[in-house]
Design an enzyme around this catalytic site. Structure first.
Site, PDB file in Angstrom:
ATOM      1  N   TYR A  65      40.991  84.458 -10.498  1.00  0.00           N
ATOM      2  CA  TYR A  65      40.251  85.289  -9.529  1.00  0.00           C
ATOM      3  C   TYR A  65      40.940  86.623  -9.257  1.00  0.00           C
ATOM      4  CZ  TYR A  65      39.324  80.376  -8.014  1.00  0.00           C
ATOM      5  OH  TYR A  65      39.058  79.037  -7.938  1.00  0.00           O
ATOM      6  N   GLU A 124      34.578  70.848   6.943  1.00  0.00           N
ATOM      7  CA  GLU A 124      35.244  70.496   5.684  1.00  0.00           C
ATOM      8  C   GLU A 124      36.262  71.552   5.285  1.00  0.00           C
ATOM      9  OE1 GLU A 124      31.891  70.698   3.052  1.00  0.00           O
ATOM     10  OE2 GLU A 124      30.877  68.982   3.930  1.00  0.00           O
ATOM     11  N   PRO A 125      37.279  71.812   6.120  1.00  0.00           N
ATOM     12  CA  PRO A 125      38.235  72.852   5.745  1.00  0.00           C
ATOM     13  C   PRO A 125      39.186  72.395   4.644  1.00  0.00           C
ATOM     14  CG  PRO A 125      38.894  71.844   7.830  1.00  0.00           C
ATOM     15  CD  PRO A 125      37.624  71.162   7.409  1.00  0.00           C
ATOM     16  N   GLY A 126      39.485  73.278   3.738  1.00  0.00           N
ATOM     17  CA  GLY A 126      40.440  72.981   2.667  1.00  0.00           C
ATOM     18  C   GLY A 126      41.593  73.971   2.727  1.00  0.00           C
ATOM     19  N   ARG A 127      41.363  75.150   2.166  1.00  0.00           N
ATOM     20  CA  ARG A 127      42.396  76.187   2.066  1.00  0.00           C
ATOM     21  C   ARG A 127      43.104  76.456   3.394  1.00  0.00           C
ATOM     22  NH1 ARG A 127      42.035  80.318  -1.707  1.00  0.00           N
ATOM     23  NH2 ARG A 127      39.820  79.797  -1.899  1.00  0.00           N
ATOM     24  N   GLY A 151      35.748  76.773   4.185  1.00  0.00           N
ATOM     25  CA  GLY A 151      35.676  78.151   3.716  1.00  0.00           C
ATOM     26  C   GLY A 151      36.497  79.170   4.465  1.00  0.00           C
ATOM     27  N   CYS A 185      51.307  81.846 -23.411  1.00  0.00           N
ATOM     28  CA  CYS A 185      50.871  82.792 -24.433  1.00  0.00           C
ATOM     29  C   CYS A 185      49.455  83.300 -24.171  1.00  0.00           C
ATOM     30  CB  CYS A 185      50.950  82.138 -25.807  1.00  0.00           C
ATOM     31  SG  CYS A 185      52.570  81.437 -26.084  1.00  0.00           S
ATOM     32  N   GLU A 186      49.310  84.068 -23.106  1.00  0.00           N
ATOM     33  CA  GLU A 186      48.032  84.677 -22.710  1.00  0.00           C
ATOM     34  C   GLU A 186      48.383  85.930 -21.933  1.00  0.00           C
ATOM     35  OE1 GLU A 186      44.831  83.530 -23.025  1.00  0.00           O
ATOM     36  OE2 GLU A 186      45.301  81.529 -23.798  1.00  0.00           O
ATOM     37  N   TYR A 205      44.760  75.270  -3.917  1.00  0.00           N
ATOM     38  CA  TYR A 205      44.200  75.662  -5.218  1.00  0.00           C
ATOM     39  C   TYR A 205      45.269  76.143  -6.193  1.00  0.00           C
ATOM     40  CZ  TYR A 205      39.983  75.177  -2.470  1.00  0.00           C
ATOM     41  OH  TYR A 205      39.005  74.677  -1.664  1.00  0.00           O
TER      42      TYR A 205
HETATM   43  C1  LIG Z   1      35.700  73.611  -1.704  1.00  0.00           C
HETATM   44  C2  LIG Z   1      34.835  73.072  -0.648  1.00  0.00           C
HETATM   45  C3  LIG Z   1      35.248  73.074   0.681  1.00  0.00           C
HETATM   46  C4  LIG Z   1      36.546  73.675   1.138  1.00  0.00           C
HETATM   47  O1  LIG Z   1      36.583  75.061   0.970  1.00  0.00           O
HETATM   48  P1  LIG Z   1      37.851  75.879   1.515  1.00  0.00           P
HETATM   49  O2  LIG Z   1      37.507  77.292   1.209  1.00  0.00           O
HETATM   50  O3  LIG Z   1      39.020  75.405   0.760  1.00  0.00           O
HETATM   51  O4  LIG Z   1      37.953  75.613   2.970  1.00  0.00           O
HETATM   52  C5  LIG Z   1      34.417  72.499   1.619  1.00  0.00           C
HETATM   53  N1  LIG Z   1      33.234  71.933   1.268  1.00  0.00           N
HETATM   54  C6  LIG Z   1      32.806  71.926  -0.007  1.00  0.00           C
HETATM   55  C7  LIG Z   1      31.509  71.310  -0.338  1.00  0.00           C
HETATM   56  C8  LIG Z   1      33.581  72.489  -1.007  1.00  0.00           C
HETATM   57  O5  LIG Z   1      33.149  72.489  -2.259  1.00  0.00           O
END
Ligand SMILES: *Cc1c(COP(=O)(O)O)cnc(C)c1O
Length: 425
Positions: free
Chosen positions: A327, A284-287, A247, A353-354, A381
């Site tokens: 968003y 669990e980092p993503g972004r 997050g 076309c939106e 994303y």
């Molecule tokens: C999407 C998600 C993440 C990653 O979130 P980011 O904002 O991209 O870091 C981690 N854990 C879970 C369960 C998610 O659904």
């Protein structure tokens, strides 16, 4: 006047008037490989990961890259080779991790709607842990595991009811969200999990939202989770690991999220103060690992002056870059070659076309048709959310490593798109 480094993206910078990713000129790439084209910097990914590794130095931690942010195989390979585990949310993502050489034992499986089939696939692959999101899911998972002759390691995703202060669509830890088990019911859920035959309680987890730019929500969530760990363990159920989710936000437009190492220094101090510093930890980092490691290159097709708005029509669209439409998200847009002269104010829009197909509104740009632009902060994303709407093929992708540029996904053709379809007799 213009700084040569782009905000938040130190691996993308102007040399003279030309924008580079590491040591590669992006204008040349766009001319060679065409547009729209996603370009990722491997050094940027690894330096984002290194910030977490510094923050957790000396701790027992498993960093699980939340691959829904960008699930391209080459990106997964970079993280797998750096020792990361993966947070997956579908059977498809499981197959991607395995195809990229990821370690199944370091996979955690999140998501509110796992099917029996997905559970079985994950059990057979030997994943590390299921992050279970409801009591109903506990029952089904136990049943599936028992039928497979396996025991599923579980952690229950608890909804700590804290406000991450982010966009409502990407906040996940509030009472009104569909995610996780309510804090008040968590103990009961753990008692149920401990009693079910196919399950083994392994840990606890939470994930409160995305693009979080403040430290406060993390501290609040941590306190709420540790309170729960106290009461679950007091009930005789040991909690092996604590997973604090992902997050952490990135700088899209002057945002000032904490740096991962500074954030975790503070969070770990709190964890130590509460006596949990020696636990096994997961995140669990993503972004924050990929968002500012990628840009999307695009060509200006037409300038279209209007009475109220001037439009700059580009060849990338909401199917490539869905965040503005979904968003109202902001991505910076900059030229691949800077040119002197006055800018005009334009809405940058795609060909779909939106009316929702805009990429940037009211941007000051000095552009002509045929110019090349980069949409910044496009590593997370974007490609993973890309669609084929309007039968547009998904973009090609490249990975930069120093002066080397490697094509890691070829541009999707109309034939690719039609390959699974069946004509009437
Ligand atoms: C999407 C998600 C993440 C990653 O979130 P980011 O904002 O991209 O870091 C981690 N854990 C879970 C369960 C998610 O659904």
């Amino acid at each position: 006047m213009n700084p040569s480094l782009l905000p938040g993206q130190p691996h993308f910078a102007y040399r003279g008037d030309q924008l580079f990713a590491e040591d590669v000129c992006l204008g040349e790439l766009a001319r060679t490989y065409g547009t729209p084209l996603f370009v990722y910097s491997k050094a940027a990914m690894l330096s984002a990961l290194a910030a977490y590794q510094r923050g957790f130095a000396g701790r027992k931690v498993q960093i699980c890259y939340a691959m829904k942010a960008n699930s391209s195989l080459a990106v997964l390979q970079v993280f797998a080779r750096a020792g990361c585990g993966f947070d997956i949310v579908s059977g498809g993502e499981l197959q991607r991790v395995l195809a990229a050489g990821g370690d199944a034992a370091k996979i955690i499986f999140s998501g509110v709607g796992k099917t029996r089939e997905e559970m079985q696939q994950a059990l057979m692959a030997g994943i590390g842990c299921f992050n279970v999101e409801s009591e109903a899911e506990l029952e089904v998972l136990s049943e599936v595991a028992t039928r497979c002759g396996a025991t599923a390691a579980v952690s229950i995703r608890v909804n700590p009811n804290v406000d991450p202060k982010t966009h409502p669509y990407i906040s996940t830890g509030l009472k009104g969200n569909k995610f996780g088990v309510a804090h008040e019911r968590a103990l009961q859920a753990y008692q149920r999990a401990a009693a079910l035959p196919g399950l083994r309680v392994a840990g606890i987890d939470c994930h409160i939202g995305s693009q979080i730019t403040e430290e406060r929500p993390y501290l609040d969530a941590m306190d709420r989770i540790l309170d729960l760990v106290d009461s679950i363990e007091a009930a005789g159920i040991p909690i092996g690991h604590i997973d604090f989710g992902g997050g952490l936000g990135i700088d899209y437009n002057g945002d000032t999220p904490p740096q991962a190492d500074a954030l975790w220094a503070h969070l770990l101090a709190r964890l130590d103060a509460r006596g949990y510093g020696a636990r096994e930890l997961m995140i669990e980092p993503g972004r924050s690992l990929v968002g500012n490691a990628g840009v999307c290159l695009t060509e200006v097709l037409y300038l279209k002056p209007g009475e109220q708005k001037n439009f700059c029509v580009i060849d990338a669209a909401m199917n490539d870059l869905p965040r503005p439409a979904m968003y109202q998200a902001f991505h910076q847009i900059v030229p691949l070659e800077r040119r002197a002269g006055p800018a005009s104010i334009v809405d940058v829009v795609g060909p779909v076309c939106e009316s929702g197909d805009w990429i940037g509104r009211d941007r000051a740009l000095n552009v002509r048709s045929g110019d090349l632009l980069a949409v910044l902060s496009a590593g997370a994303y974007c490609m993973s959310m890309a669609s084929n709407y309007n039968t547009r093929g998904r973009a090609a992708e490249m990975l930069i490593d120093g002066a080397a540029a490697r094509l890691v996904r070829r541009r999707e053709t109309a034939k690719d798109q039609m390959s699974g379809e069946i004509l009437l007799e």
